[in-house]
Design a protein around this motif. Structure first.
Motif, PDB file in Angstrom:
ATOM      1  N   ASN A  96     -18.533  -5.919  -2.587  1.00  0.00           N
ATOM      2  CA  ASN A  96     -18.340  -5.160  -3.815  1.00  0.00           C
ATOM      3  C   ASN A  96     -17.695  -3.817  -3.556  1.00  0.00           C
ATOM      4  N   VAL A  97     -16.799  -3.800  -2.600  1.00  0.00           N
ATOM      5  CA  VAL A  97     -16.069  -2.587  -2.277  1.00  0.00           C
ATOM      6  C   VAL A  97     -15.120  -2.269  -3.411  1.00  0.00           C
ATOM      7  N   THR A  98     -15.029  -1.000  -3.772  1.00  0.00           N
ATOM      8  CA  THR A  98     -14.165  -0.607  -4.874  1.00  0.00           C
ATOM      9  C   THR A  98     -12.715  -0.555  -4.444  1.00  0.00           C
ATOM     10  N   PHE A  99     -11.844  -1.088  -5.288  1.00  0.00           N
ATOM     11  CA  PHE A  99     -10.416  -0.958  -5.106  1.00  0.00           C
ATOM     12  C   PHE A  99      -9.892  -0.304  -6.361  1.00  0.00           C
ATOM     13  N   ASN A 100      -9.457   0.959  -6.264  1.00  0.00           N
ATOM     14  CA  ASN A 100      -9.027   1.658  -7.458  1.00  0.00           C
ATOM     15  C   ASN A 100      -7.967   0.859  -8.187  1.00  0.00           C
ATOM     16  N   TYR A 141      -1.880   7.250  -1.255  1.00  0.00           N
ATOM     17  CA  TYR A 141      -1.509   6.798  -2.595  1.00  0.00           C
ATOM     18  C   TYR A 141      -0.381   7.651  -3.175  1.00  0.00           C
ATOM     19  N   SER A 142      -0.419   8.955  -2.917  1.00  0.00           N
ATOM     20  CA  SER A 142       0.621   9.858  -3.434  1.00  0.00           C
ATOM     21  C   SER A 142       1.976   9.565  -2.812  1.00  0.00           C
ATOM     22  N   VAL A 143       1.982   9.271  -1.513  1.00  0.00           N
ATOM     23  CA  VAL A 143       3.244   8.922  -0.827  1.00  0.00           C
ATOM     24  C   VAL A 143       3.802   7.622  -1.402  1.00  0.00           C
ATOM     25  N   ILE A 144       2.926   6.626  -1.575  1.00  0.00           N
ATOM     26  CA  ILE A 144       3.349   5.351  -2.159  1.00  0.00           C
ATOM     27  C   ILE A 144       3.930   5.574  -3.555  1.00  0.00           C
ATOM     28  N   PRO A 149      -3.380 -10.422   2.782  1.00  0.00           N
ATOM     29  CA  PRO A 149      -4.722  -9.892   3.090  1.00  0.00           C
ATOM     30  C   PRO A 149      -5.567  -9.668   1.842  1.00  0.00           C
ATOM     31  N   PHE A 150      -4.934  -9.224   0.759  1.00  0.00           N
ATOM     32  CA  PHE A 150      -5.612  -9.030  -0.526  1.00  0.00           C
ATOM     33  C   PHE A 150      -6.294 -10.315  -0.979  1.00  0.00           C
ATOM     34  N   HIS A 151      -5.544 -11.425  -0.965  1.00  0.00           N
ATOM     35  CA  HIS A 151      -6.083 -12.689  -1.462  1.00  0.00           C
ATOM     36  C   HIS A 151      -7.027 -13.332  -0.445  1.00  0.00           C
ATOM     37  N   LEU A 152      -6.786 -13.127   0.843  1.00  0.00           N
ATOM     38  CA  LEU A 152      -7.734 -13.606   1.847  1.00  0.00           C
ATOM     39  C   LEU A 152      -9.072 -12.885   1.709  1.00  0.00           C
ATOM     40  N   ILE A 158     -11.762  -0.971   5.692  1.00  0.00           N
ATOM     41  CA  ILE A 158     -10.825  -2.099   5.757  1.00  0.00           C
ATOM     42  C   ILE A 158     -10.394  -2.514   4.352  1.00  0.00           C
ATOM     43  N   SER A 159     -11.343  -2.486   3.430  1.00  0.00           N
ATOM     44  CA  SER A 159     -11.034  -2.860   2.051  1.00  0.00           C
ATOM     45  C   SER A 159     -10.011  -1.918   1.438  1.00  0.00           C
ATOM     46  N   TYR A 160     -10.178  -0.623   1.679  1.00  0.00           N
ATOM     47  CA  TYR A 160      -9.208   0.349   1.171  1.00  0.00           C
ATOM     48  C   TYR A 160      -7.849   0.179   1.855  1.00  0.00           C
ATOM     49  N   PHE A 161      -7.857  -0.174   3.130  1.00  0.00           N
ATOM     50  CA  PHE A 161      -6.597  -0.412   3.839  1.00  0.00           C
ATOM     51  C   PHE A 161      -5.857  -1.600   3.220  1.00  0.00           C
ATOM     52  N   ILE A 162      -6.591  -2.675   2.904  1.00  0.00           N
ATOM     53  CA  ILE A 162      -5.990  -3.848   2.275  1.00  0.00           C
ATOM     54  C   ILE A 162      -5.390  -3.482   0.925  1.00  0.00           C
ATOM     55  N   THR A 163      -6.098  -2.653   0.165  1.00  0.00           N
ATOM     56  CA  THR A 163      -5.590  -2.204  -1.130  1.00  0.00           C
ATOM     57  C   THR A 163      -4.319  -1.392  -0.958  1.00  0.00           C
ATOM     58  N   SER A 164      -4.327  -0.459  -0.014  1.00  0.00           N
ATOM     59  CA  SER A 164      -3.148   0.386   0.236  1.00  0.00           C
ATOM     60  C   SER A 164      -1.947  -0.462   0.656  1.00  0.00           C
ATOM     61  N   LEU A 165      -2.207  -1.524   1.431  1.00  0.00           N
ATOM     62  CA  LEU A 165      -1.128  -2.406   1.868  1.00  0.00           C
ATOM     63  C   LEU A 165      -0.504  -3.134   0.681  1.00  0.00           C
ATOM     64  N   SER A 166      -1.349  -3.600  -0.249  1.00  0.00           N
ATOM     65  CA  SER A 166      -0.819  -4.271  -1.442  1.00  0.00           C
ATOM     66  C   SER A 166      -0.052  -3.287  -2.318  1.00  0.00           C
ATOM     67  N   TYR A 167      -0.539  -2.039  -2.418  1.00  0.00           N
ATOM     68  CA  TYR A 167       0.171  -1.007  -3.180  1.00  0.00           C
ATOM     69  C   TYR A 167       1.529  -0.699  -2.535  1.00  0.00           C
ATOM     70  N   ALA A 168       1.567  -0.702  -1.200  1.00  0.00           N
ATOM     71  CA  ALA A 168       2.788  -0.321  -0.477  1.00  0.00           C
ATOM     72  C   ALA A 168       3.952  -1.253  -0.776  1.00  0.00           C
TER      73      ALA A 168
END
Length: 332
Positions: free
Chosen positions: A11-15, A48-51, A271-274, A293-303
C-alpha cells in the motif's frame, strides 16, 4: 474507503497514478517514511520538478514543430503528436502532485482530485495505446512494401480520425477512475485524494489493479509483440525469398524510431505493472526500502513523459531540420 493495507498488499503511495496500489493511507505512510528518511522529502520533489520541466519543454516543442512545419504532417507524426499531447497534459498537472507531496495533505478540493487522478490514468493508457497504433501502422507499411502494394487509405486525415478514436477509447477506460476518485479524511483527520471504492473494498481494489494491468499493459503489449514478430518474419522472408527491393532508408528510420520509442516506454512502464502483480500476490512490509523502491518505480514511469521528445530529436532527421528551421525563423 478502500484500505490497501488489508491483506498485506503493497500500500505504498504513488502520487497521482496510484501504482501499483491505491493512494489510501498515503499521508500516514509518507509521514512515517520521511521520519526515517528525511532527505527523501526533498529529493523526490526535485526529481518530479526536473521531469516536469524537461517533459513540458520537450513535448511542447514536439507539438509546435509538428503543427507548424508542413513537411511534418505525416501519418506517423500525427500519432507522435497525440503521444506528445498526452505527455504534456500529464506534466502540466505534475506540480499539483508535488504540492500534495510537500504538504502531506490534499488542499485542492474534490473536482480537481477527480481531474488529476483521471489525467494520471490517461497517462497510463494513452501512451501504450498510441504506441500500439504506431506499431500496427509500421506493420502495415512493411507488409505493403514486401508485397509491393500501395496504401491509399493511409492518409493524414485517417490518422486524425484514428487518434480521435483512441482518445474516446481511453476516456471510456478511465471513466471508472473518475467516478471513484474522491477526497476523504483518514483517522488523523487529514484530507487526502484517492479512489473511494464501495464495499467490499478489497475486492474493488484488486479489480481496479487487474483492470489496469490487462487493459493498460497485457493486451496492448501482447499485440505489439505479435506485430513486431510478424514484421521481422516478413522482412526476413523478403530478404531470402523475394527480389523485392529492401525498405528505403526513410522507412527503415521511421520503423527503427517507433521500435526504440516503444522499447523505452516498456522499460519505463514494465516495473510499474510488475509491481502491480507483486502487490496483488504477495505480502510486503512497509519498510523504507520497499517504499523507496516504490517511489523509484513511480518516478521511472513519470520519466517516460520527458524521454520521447529526445528520441524524436536524435532519431528523426526531418524533426531536427524542421526544429532548426523554426529556430532560425523566430529572430526574423
Amino acid at each position: 474507503m478502500a484500505n490497501s493495507s488489508e491483506g498485506g498488499e503493497l500500500n505504498v503511495t504513488f502520487n497521482g497514478t496510484s501504482p501499483p496500489c491505491c493512494r489510501d493511507n498515503a499521508t500516514n505512510i509518507n509521514l512515517t517514511f520521511y521520519e526515517q528518511s528525511p532527505d527523501f522529502y526533498v529529493v523526490l520533489p526535485v526529481i518530479y520538478s526536473v521531469i516536469c520541466a524537461v517533459g513540458l519543454t520537450g513535448n511542447t516543442a514536439v507539438i509546435y514543430v509538428i503543427l507548424k512545419a508542413p513537411k511534418m504532417k505525416t501519418v506517423t507524426n500525427m500519432f507522435i503528436l497525440n503521444l506528445a499531447i498526452a505527455d504534456d497534459l500529464f506534466t502540466l498537472v505534475l506540480p499539483i502532485n508535488i504540492a500534495e507531496h510537500l504538504l502531506h495533505y490534499w488542499p485542492f478540493g474534490e473536482i480537481l482530485c477527480k481531474v488529476i487522478l483521471s489525467i494520471d490514468h490517461y497517462n497510463i493508457f494513452s501512451s501504450i495505446y498510441f504506441l500500439t497504433v504506431m506499431s500496427i501502422d509500421r506493420y502495415l507499411v512493411v507488409l505493403a512494401t514486401v508485397r509491393s502494394k500501395r496504401m491509399p487509405h493511409r492518409t493524414y486525415r485517417a490518422a486524425r480520425i484514428i487518434s480521435f478514436g483512441i482518445w474516446c477509447l481511453v476516456t471510456l477506460i478511465v471513466s471508472p477512475f473518475f467516478a471513484f476518485a474522491n477526497v476523504y479524511k483518514d483517522d488523523l483527520d487529514i484530507t487526502s485524494c484517492g479512489l473511494n471504492f464501495p464495499r467490499p473494498e478489497r475486492f474493488w481494489f484488486k479489480a481496479s489493479r487487474i483492470y489496469t494491468l490487462i487493459l493498460g499493459f497485457a493486451i496492448p503489449v501482447s499485440t505489439i509483440c505479435i506485430l513486431y514478430t510478424m514484421m521481422l518474419y516478413n522482412l526476413r522472408n523478403m530478404h531470402l525469398n523475394s527480389n523485392t527491393k529492401a525498405l528505403d532508408k526513410a522507412k527503415k528510420k521511421v520503423t527503427i524510431m517507433v521500435f526504440i520509442v516503444l522499447a523505452v516506454c516498456l522499460f519505463c512502464w514494465t516495473p510499474f505493472h510488475l509491481a502491480t502483480i507483486v502487490a496483488l500476490t504477495t505480502d510486503l512490509p512497509q519498510t523504507p526500502a520497499v517504499i523507496g523502491i516504490s517511489y523509484f518505480i513511480t518516478s521511472l514511469s513519470y520519466a517516460n513523459s520527458c524521454l520521447n521528445p529526445f528520441l524524436y530529436a536524435f532519431l528523426d532527421d526531418s524533426f531536427q531540420k524542421s526544429f532548426r528551421k523554426m529556430l532560425e525563423c523566430r529572430p526574423a
